[in-house]
Design a protein around this motif. Structure first.
Motif, PDB file in Angstrom:
ATOM      1  N   ARG A  77      -9.094 -41.474  19.326  1.00 11.42           N
ATOM      2  CA  ARG A  77      -8.957 -43.308  19.356  1.00 11.42           C
ATOM      3  C   ARG A  77      -8.094 -42.967  20.503  1.00 11.42           C
ATOM      4  NH1 ARG A  77      -9.853 -45.295  13.976  1.00 11.42           N
ATOM      5  NH2 ARG A  77     -12.298 -44.612  13.197  1.00 11.42           N
ATOM      6  N   ASP A  78      -6.736 -42.608  20.704  1.00 12.72           N
ATOM      7  CA  ASP A  78      -5.343 -42.755  21.499  1.00 12.72           C
ATOM      8  C   ASP A  78      -5.427 -42.090  22.773  1.00 12.72           C
ATOM      9  OD1 ASP A  78      -4.605 -44.157  18.999  1.00 12.72           O
ATOM     10  OD2 ASP A  78      -3.773 -42.221  18.189  1.00 12.72           O
ATOM     11  N   TYR A  79      -5.423 -40.421  22.944  1.00 13.09           N
ATOM     12  CA  TYR A  79      -5.630 -40.357  23.866  1.00 13.09           C
ATOM     13  C   TYR A  79      -7.123 -39.161  24.649  1.00 13.09           C
ATOM     14  CZ  TYR A  79      -1.062 -40.312  23.093  1.00 13.09           C
ATOM     15  OH  TYR A  79       0.532 -40.664  22.604  1.00 13.09           O
ATOM     16  N   THR A  80      -7.923 -39.441  25.243  1.00 11.04           N
ATOM     17  CA  THR A  80      -9.188 -39.175  26.061  1.00 11.04           C
ATOM     18  C   THR A  80      -8.957 -38.675  27.597  1.00 11.04           C
ATOM     19  OG1 THR A  80     -10.314 -41.000  24.677  1.00 11.04           O
ATOM     20  CG2 THR A  80     -11.462 -40.070  26.057  1.00 11.04           C
ATOM     21  N   TRP A  81     -10.050 -37.748  27.796  1.00  9.59           N
ATOM     22  CA  TRP A  81     -10.291 -37.335  28.665  1.00  9.59           C
ATOM     23  C   TRP A  81     -11.765 -37.841  29.083  1.00  9.59           C
ATOM     24  CZ3 TRP A  81      -8.094 -31.105  28.445  1.00  9.59           C
ATOM     25  CH2 TRP A  81      -7.154 -31.458  28.643  1.00  9.59           C
ATOM     26  N   LYS A  82     -11.538 -38.285  29.927  1.00 13.29           N
ATOM     27  CA  LYS A  82     -13.530 -38.378  30.764  1.00 13.29           C
ATOM     28  C   LYS A  82     -13.593 -37.951  32.109  1.00 13.29           C
ATOM     29  CE  LYS A  82     -13.284 -42.891  28.497  1.00 13.29           C
ATOM     30  NZ  LYS A  82     -13.428 -44.069  29.052  1.00 13.29           N
ATOM     31  N   SER A  83     -14.784 -37.871  32.362  1.00 15.39           N
ATOM     32  CA  SER A  83     -15.593 -37.126  33.518  1.00 15.39           C
ATOM     33  C   SER A  83     -15.423 -37.955  34.890  1.00 15.39           C
ATOM     34  CB  SER A  83     -16.191 -36.258  33.257  1.00 15.39           C
ATOM     35  OG  SER A  83     -18.095 -37.055  33.006  1.00 15.39           O
ATOM     36  N   ALA A  84     -15.419 -37.185  35.769  1.00 23.25           N
ATOM     37  CA  ALA A  84     -14.989 -38.672  37.317  1.00 23.25           C
ATOM     38  C   ALA A  84     -15.966 -40.102  37.234  1.00 23.25           C
ATOM     39  CB  ALA A  84     -15.673 -36.997  38.278  1.00 23.25           C
ATOM     40  N   GLY A  85     -16.851 -39.250  36.866  1.00 25.95           N
ATOM     41  CA  GLY A  85     -18.554 -40.292  36.744  1.00 25.95           C
ATOM     42  C   GLY A  85     -19.680 -39.473  36.219  1.00 25.95           C
ATOM     43  N   PRO A  86     -20.675 -40.916  36.033  1.00 21.43           N
ATOM     44  CA  PRO A  86     -22.008 -40.143  35.740  1.00 21.43           C
ATOM     45  C   PRO A  86     -22.415 -39.182  35.218  1.00 21.43           C
ATOM     46  CG  PRO A  86     -22.354 -42.372  36.582  1.00 21.43           C
ATOM     47  CD  PRO A  86     -20.899 -41.986  36.839  1.00 21.43           C
ATOM     48  N   GLY A  87     -22.286 -38.378  35.457  1.00 17.97           N
ATOM     49  CA  GLY A  87     -23.630 -37.669  35.319  1.00 17.97           C
ATOM     50  C   GLY A  87     -22.286 -35.741  35.958  1.00 17.97           C
ATOM     51  N   GLN A  88     -21.797 -36.403  35.745  1.00 24.83           N
ATOM     52  CA  GLN A  88     -20.821 -35.562  35.605  1.00 24.83           C
ATOM     53  C   GLN A  88     -20.159 -34.788  34.744  1.00 24.83           C
ATOM     54  OE1 GLN A  88     -17.592 -36.849  38.223  1.00 24.83           O
ATOM     55  NE2 GLN A  88     -19.335 -36.101  40.712  1.00 24.83           N
ATOM     56  N   TYR A  89     -19.065 -33.111  34.693  1.00 30.88           N
ATOM     57  CA  TYR A  89     -18.637 -32.964  33.337  1.00 30.88           C
ATOM     58  C   TYR A  89     -17.167 -31.964  33.404  1.00 30.88           C
ATOM     59  CZ  TYR A  89     -23.586 -32.578  32.051  1.00 30.88           C
ATOM     60  OH  TYR A  89     -24.679 -32.747  31.776  1.00 30.88           O
ATOM     61  N   LEU A  90     -16.521 -32.633  32.713  1.00 28.27           N
ATOM     62  CA  LEU A  90     -15.186 -32.021  32.669  1.00 28.27           C
ATOM     63  C   LEU A  90     -15.127 -29.897  33.523  1.00 28.27           C
ATOM     64  CD1 LEU A  90     -13.404 -33.237  29.604  1.00 28.27           C
ATOM     65  CD2 LEU A  90     -12.897 -33.988  31.690  1.00 28.27           C
ATOM     66  N   ASP A  91     -13.665 -30.240  33.980  1.00 27.48           N
ATOM     67  CA  ASP A  91     -13.591 -28.509  34.086  1.00 27.48           C
ATOM     68  C   ASP A  91     -14.342 -27.845  32.803  1.00 27.48           C
ATOM     69  OD1 ASP A  91     -13.783 -26.150  35.359  1.00 27.48           O
ATOM     70  OD2 ASP A  91     -10.788 -26.863  36.261  1.00 27.48           O
ATOM     71  N   GLU A  92     -14.799 -26.316  33.102  1.00 26.29           N
ATOM     72  CA  GLU A  92     -14.309 -25.503  31.228  1.00 26.29           C
ATOM     73  C   GLU A  92     -13.504 -24.772  30.910  1.00 26.29           C
ATOM     74  OE1 GLU A  92     -17.219 -21.773  32.443  1.00 26.29           O
ATOM     75  OE2 GLU A  92     -18.825 -23.998  32.720  1.00 26.29           O
ATOM     76  N   ARG A  93     -12.321 -24.932  32.442  1.00 29.66           N
ATOM     77  CA  ARG A  93     -11.427 -24.402  31.838  1.00 29.66           C
ATOM     78  C   ARG A  93     -10.265 -25.539  30.880  1.00 29.66           C
ATOM     79  NH1 ARG A  93      -9.089 -23.063  37.601  1.00 29.66           N
ATOM     80  NH2 ARG A  93     -10.398 -25.063  38.210  1.00 29.66           N
ATOM     81  N   LEU A  94     -10.548 -26.804  31.266  1.00 31.44           N
ATOM     82  CA  LEU A  94      -9.964 -27.494  30.409  1.00 31.44           C
ATOM     83  C   LEU A  94      -9.660 -27.291  28.581  1.00 31.44           C
ATOM     84  CD1 LEU A  94      -9.894 -30.121  32.487  1.00 31.44           C
ATOM     85  CD2 LEU A  94      -8.319 -29.003  32.108  1.00 31.44           C
TER      86      LEU A  94
END
Length: 97
Positions: A21-38
């Motif tokens: 709820r406090d900290y969130t990582w989001k992808s760049a846009g719809p249909g995109q994913y976060l980097d696998e190394r994260l």
């Protein structure tokens, strides 16, 4: 998921949002994913369930005939076993992000 049995451990590589709820990582846009190394995420297959049979009646305009469509979906139940969050500063130093 085809070909999995209860007890298998899967490595999940695609995520669009990770956080709380406090900290969130989001992808760049719809249909995109976060980097696998994260992150590194592993999940255990708990079972393969199926929902009750659905029957839908479809008709076309000006047609008396009624077509019945049967649908019974299966879904895989997963339980997260492990979630590791990587260090963003190390990836930035390497020039990966």
């Amino acid at each position: 998921m085809p070909g999995v049995v209860p007890g298998d451990i899967l490595r999940l590589t695609r995520a669009s949002v990770i956080g709380s709820r406090d900290y969130t990582w989001k992808s760049a846009g719809p249909g995109q994913y976060l980097d696998e190394r994260l992150f590194e995420c592993r999940a255990r297959v708990m079972g393969v369930e199926s929902e009750p049979m659905r029957v839908e009646e479809k008709t076309r305009r000006r047609q008396r005939r009624v077509k019945t469509v049967k649908n019974k979906l299966k879904y895989t139940v997963l339980k997260l076993a492990e979630l590791r969050i990587g260090d963003v500063q190390e990836l930035e130093r390497e020039g990966g992000i």
